[in-house]
Scaffold this motif. Structure first.
Motif, PDB file in Angstrom:
ATOM      1  N   ASP A 228       0.837  -1.203   0.000  1.00  0.00           N
ATOM      2  CA  ASP A 228       0.000   0.000   0.000  1.00  0.00           C
ATOM      3  C   ASP A 228       0.873   1.256   0.000  1.00  0.00           C
TER       4      ASP A 228
ATOM      5  N   TYR B 211      -2.427   0.462  -6.040  1.00  0.00           N
ATOM      6  CA  TYR B 211      -2.940   0.703  -4.697  1.00  0.00           C
ATOM      7  C   TYR B 211      -4.333   0.106  -4.524  1.00  0.00           C
ATOM      8  N   LYS B 212      -5.199   0.297  -5.506  1.00  0.00           N
ATOM      9  CA  LYS B 212      -6.548  -0.266  -5.430  1.00  0.00           C
ATOM     10  C   LYS B 212      -6.502  -1.793  -5.349  1.00  0.00           C
TER      11      LYS B 212
ATOM     12  N   GLN C 206      -5.351  -2.764  -1.914  1.00  0.00           N
ATOM     13  CA  GLN C 206      -6.435  -2.595  -0.944  1.00  0.00           C
ATOM     14  C   GLN C 206      -7.413  -3.765  -0.990  1.00  0.00           C
TER      15      GLN C 206
ATOM     16  N   ARG D 167      -6.470  -6.683  -1.523  1.00  0.00           N
ATOM     17  CA  ARG D 167      -5.663  -7.815  -1.020  1.00  0.00           C
ATOM     18  C   ARG D 167      -5.692  -8.993  -2.000  1.00  0.00           C
TER      19      ARG D 167
END
Length: 111
Positions: free
Chosen positions: A5, A53-54, A57, A59
């Motif tokens: 992240d 990043y998305k 997030q 995972r």
């Protein structure tokens, strides 16, 4: 996941700094922040980092692993145009001082 992240955020947030007037490259040369290719490569890197990043997030390890290739490609495209200096038919020589001296100079404008 926190490291992934943070790395994605750092890359996305650092991108606009690469477009700031007066920013200098490692060799002291003013970065070509108005060059359309420089802008495109920087915007591409930012977009990929935001996507990374998305995915982080969410995972989703498989999607993040695949996106690392896209991030690497976006960096390599810019480095190939503005950073790496290669002799015809030769691989990059990291000890060649011209690699540092020629950074931030578009290969197309150097011809």
């Amino acid at each position: 996941w926190q490291m992934t992240d943070n790395a994605a955020i750092a890359i996305a947030d650092a991108g606009p700094l690469m477009l700031a007037p007066g920013v200098r490259c490692e060799n002291g040369r003013v970065a070509p922040v108005t060059d359309p290719e420089w802008i495109k490569y920087t915007e591409d890197m930012i977009a990929v980092a935001r996507r990374m990043y998305k995915l982080s997030q969410a995972r989703n390890q498989e999607a993040v692993a695949e996106a690392t290739g896209d991030l690497s490609d976006s960096c390599a495209a810019c480095h190939g145009a503005y950073r790496e200096v290669r002799g015809r038919g030769r691989a990059l020589d990291p000890l060649d001082p011209s690699n540092k001296a020629n950074r931030c100079l578009s290969r197309s404008s150097a011809k």
